[in-house]
Design a protein around this motif. Structure first.
Motif, mmCIF file in Angstrom:
data_model
loop_
_atom_site.group_PDB
_atom_site.id
_atom_site.type_symbol
_atom_site.label_atom_id
_atom_site.label_comp_id
_atom_site.label_asym_id
_atom_site.label_seq_id
_atom_site.Cartn_x
_atom_site.Cartn_y
_atom_site.Cartn_z
ATOM 1 N N GLY A 9 -30.252 -19.149 -16.054
ATOM 2 C CA GLY A 9 -29.814 -19.788 -17.279
ATOM 3 C C GLY A 9 -30.831 -19.800 -18.379
ATOM 4 O O GLY A 9 -30.596 -20.403 -19.439
ATOM 5 N N LEU A 10 -31.968 -19.159 -18.196
ATOM 6 C CA LEU A 10 -33.002 -19.092 -19.222
ATOM 7 C C LEU A 10 -32.682 -17.954 -20.193
ATOM 8 O O LEU A 10 -32.343 -16.855 -19.779
ATOM 9 N N ILE A 11 -32.780 -18.245 -21.502
ATOM 10 C CA ILE A 11 -32.570 -17.230 -22.536
ATOM 11 C C ILE A 11 -33.907 -16.946 -23.206
ATOM 12 O O ILE A 11 -34.593 -17.870 -23.677
ATOM 13 N N VAL A 12 -34.281 -15.672 -23.249
ATOM 14 C CA VAL A 12 -35.526 -15.251 -23.887
ATOM 15 C C VAL A 12 -35.172 -14.543 -25.190
ATOM 16 O O VAL A 12 -34.426 -13.556 -25.198
ATOM 17 N N GLU A 13 -35.680 -15.071 -26.288
ATOM 18 C CA GLU A 13 -35.466 -14.483 -27.602
ATOM 19 C C GLU A 13 -36.840 -14.163 -28.222
ATOM 20 O O GLU A 13 -37.873 -14.672 -27.750
ATOM 21 N N PRO A 14 -36.858 -13.351 -29.268
ATOM 22 C CA PRO A 14 -38.164 -13.048 -29.897
ATOM 23 C C PRO A 14 -38.892 -14.291 -30.385
ATOM 24 O O PRO A 14 -40.126 -14.330 -30.388
ATOM 25 N N LYS A 15 -38.149 -15.338 -30.768
ATOM 26 C CA LYS A 15 -38.801 -16.544 -31.292
ATOM 27 C C LYS A 15 -39.231 -17.500 -30.195
ATOM 28 O O LYS A 15 -39.900 -18.489 -30.480
ATOM 29 N N GLY A 16 -38.811 -17.271 -28.944
ATOM 30 C CA GLY A 16 -39.224 -18.164 -27.873
ATOM 31 C C GLY A 16 -38.185 -18.307 -26.790
ATOM 32 O O GLY A 16 -37.255 -17.500 -26.678
ATOM 33 N N PHE A 17 -38.370 -19.358 -25.959
ATOM 34 C CA PHE A 17 -37.489 -19.609 -24.824
ATOM 35 C C PHE A 17 -36.457 -20.696 -25.175
ATOM 36 O O PHE A 17 -36.740 -21.604 -25.965
ATOM 37 N N THR A 18 -35.309 -20.585 -24.554
ATOM 38 C CA THR A 18 -34.294 -21.647 -24.610
ATOM 39 C C THR A 18 -33.411 -21.489 -23.380
ATOM 40 O O THR A 18 -33.627 -20.600 -22.554
#
Length: 585
Positions: free
Chosen positions: A549-558
């Motif tokens: 359920g972890l989402i990794v985006e260029p701006k960070g984790f959510t």
């Protein structure tokens, strides 16, 4: 018996000098001698078993049999109009009243010869391949009661009056319709063809009851109308002897039909009690409606009941047991209840709809009354369907209402690629409480996780597969997904399960589902995002989803939950701003 065979019953001598014995017994109607002669001539003529008489009987039997097999009341009525069985009954009544042996012989041969002909002809038709099933028109004639005897008495009265009075003779076709003679005999023959002996007996009993009743009433009319003189009646003993067989038969039939009427009334009361109890038990179950009840009484008084119920969900054995016990207490008998659940679900544009069982005389739908609990469940489901239709993320499977000491609990069953987050449930619960006007209502979501998988993998973005694209856009999509998979797997120990690229208003959205031995860093995702943006030649947003359920985006984790909650908060803030603007204007 004293039968008068010297006089001509067909054309009495109206010019001869009358004696005291020639005076009518009781002359209630002013019927001329010419009219009497004409009536007697018609009765005697109609009681002669000629070939044309039997041809009409065959036609009537065929029409009745086909009407019964086709379940057509109109065709059965046509058979009643064609049938000539009424005339020999009048002939037997007049012959017994006057002691006329010749007329009696002709009428008996015509009547019961016709009975055998109709039953036999219907039996043959019933054995043919097109006679497939029993119809309601047939069943209606296999269980006569005392009420049928009353109908026959009134029909006999009307027929006798129409016969003796030329002013009411045009009413004879209506009398033919009212007197059910040929259809019961045809039903008896068809029942024999189907092997239903009880049904054949019941249908013949209906005919025999009509025959005897019409015979007795018409004989009384002939005597009261002056068609029979004291000399023709003879002594009281002779008169009673002539009518003894018919009278005994009528009393026996009346006794049988009275017993059947009592049984019918008892069955009706039992049926009403069963139906009322089941409907009362279903009143608290949204969407459940009783469709049909069939029951069978055993010799020991116990009853087996089969109830067909239209319902959106199957009943539990505990619910059926409770209904069975309620019926047993109501009728004071041992009950074995079987419920056949026909799964149905009435849905309107906004959600479940209450059944519309009938139409009134104005042509408008009449909605069945529902209880407060059913109405509460319907409002809750309508609210949830509205919310789900906006998100288009979940599928609402069903809604149930449960009452607990803390208040009503709305149990909603949903399915989707992921379960709803608490914030979504909170918004739905607040909306339901507002609609119901009950702050104690609680929403409980029972979620089922589903996965949509195609040949390229799990569906991450629905628009990637089902949104319309040009050929050039499809080519770009394929290149983005190929390069995205290649570059993501360049990260050590990282494997791509699925990747979707979808066209958006600002450019492209790319979502990747990966399994990795380590934790992906935002910098790694940013590198791949820039590479894909260069390939697309426009703005592009990349997000990487991991199994936990972890989402990794260029701006960070959510996380999935955090992402949904933030989006929900932005939408609510935007909605509040819009509402404040509307109020200020």
């Amino acid at each position: 018996m004293n039968y008068n065979i010297a006089a001509d019953p067909v054309r009495p001598d109206t010019s001869s000098k009358r004696t005291d014995l020639d005076v009518p017994l009781i002359a209630l109607w002013s019927v001329s001698q010419q009219r009497k002669a004409a009536v007697i001539d018609d009765i005697a003529h109609g009681s002669i078993p000629r070939p044309l008489y039997y041809v009409l009987l065959l036609a009537s039997a065929g029409i009745a049999a086909f009407g019964l097999l086709a379940n057509s009341a109109a065709v059965v009525i046509g058979a009643m109009l064609v049938s000539p069985l009424m005339a020999p009954i009048f002939g037997i009544a007049l012959a017994l009243s006057r002691g006329d042996l010749r007329l009696l012989r002709n009428a008996v041969v015509a009547e019961f010869g016709g009975v055998l002909l109709i039953v036999g002809f219907a039996l043959i038709l019933g054995l043919l391949p097109f006679a497939l099933e029993v119809t309601p028109e047939m069943l209606a004639r296999t269980k006569p009661s005392l009420l049928d005897l009353f109908v026959a008495a009134l029909a006999g009265l009307a027929g006798g009056l129409a016969m003796v009075d030329e002013r009411t003779s045009p009413a004879l076709p209506g009398v033919a319709i009212a007197t059910s003679l040929t259809p019961p005999l045809a039903t008896s023959g068809l029942s024999l063809a189907f092997g239903a002996l009880d049904g054949a007996w019941g249908a013949f009993l209906l005919f025999f009851a009509n025959f005897l009743t019409i015979l007795a009433v018409s004989a009384a009319i002939f005597i009261l109308a002056g068609f029979v003189t004291r000399a023709e009646i003879g002594t009281r003993t002779d008169f009673l002897k002539r009518f003894a067989a018919a009278g005994i038969g009528l009393l026996a039939v009346a006794a049988i039909l009275t017993r059947q009427l009592v049984t019918t009334i008892d069955d009706w009361r039992l049926n009403q009690s069963i139906v009322a109890t089941i409907e009362l038990s279903l009143a608290e179950d949204p969407g459940a409606r009783l469709s049909r009840v069939i029951y069978d009484q055993a010799a020991d008084g116990s009853v087996k009941v089969l109830a067909t119920v239209n319902t959106p969900r199957s009943f539990s054995p505990q619910k059926v047991k409770a209904m069975q016990q309620a019926i047993a207490e109501k009728v004071n008998r041992q009950i074995s209840l079987f419920v056949r659940c026909a799964i149905t679900h009435d849905v309107a544009a906004a959600g479940s709809a209450n059944l519309l069982p009938t139409v009134n005389l104005d042509g408008h739908f009449i909605a069945a009354d529902v209880t407060a609990n059913v109405r509460m469940a319907e409002i809750a489901e309508q609210t949830l369907r509205e919310l789900v239709s906006h998100a288009q993320t979940f599928e609402l499977e069903g809604v149930q209402l449960v009452h607990l000491p803390t208040g009503p609990v709305i149990v909603a069953t949903v399915s989707g690629a992921r379960p709803p987050v608490p914030s979504q449930v909170r918004v739905a619960e607040e909306t339901i409480r507002t609609r119901l006007g009950d702050p104690s209502a609680t929403l409980l979501v029972r979620a089922t996780t589903t996965s949509d998988i195609t040949a390229k993998g799990r569906v991450l973005l629905g628009d990637a597969l089902f949104a319309p694209m040009t050929a050039a856009e499809r080519d770009v999509q394929q290149k983005l997904e190929t390069r995205g998979k290649t570059e993501m797997e360049e990260v050590a120990n990282t494997f791509v399960n699925s990747i979707d690229a979808a066209k958006s208003a600002n450019g492209w959205d790319v979502r990747v589902e990966v399994v990795s031995a380590g934790v992906l860093r935002p910098a790694e995702v940013s590198r791949v995002e820039k590479s894909l943006a260069t390939l697309a030649g426009t703005s592009l947003s990349l997000s990487v989803l991991t199994p936990n359920g972890l989402i990794v985006e260029p701006k960070g984790f959510t996380t999935v939950q955090r992402s949904i909650e933030e989006g929900l908060a932005r939408r609510r803030a935007s909605q509040e701003t819009t509402e404040r603007g509307d109020q200020s204007r």
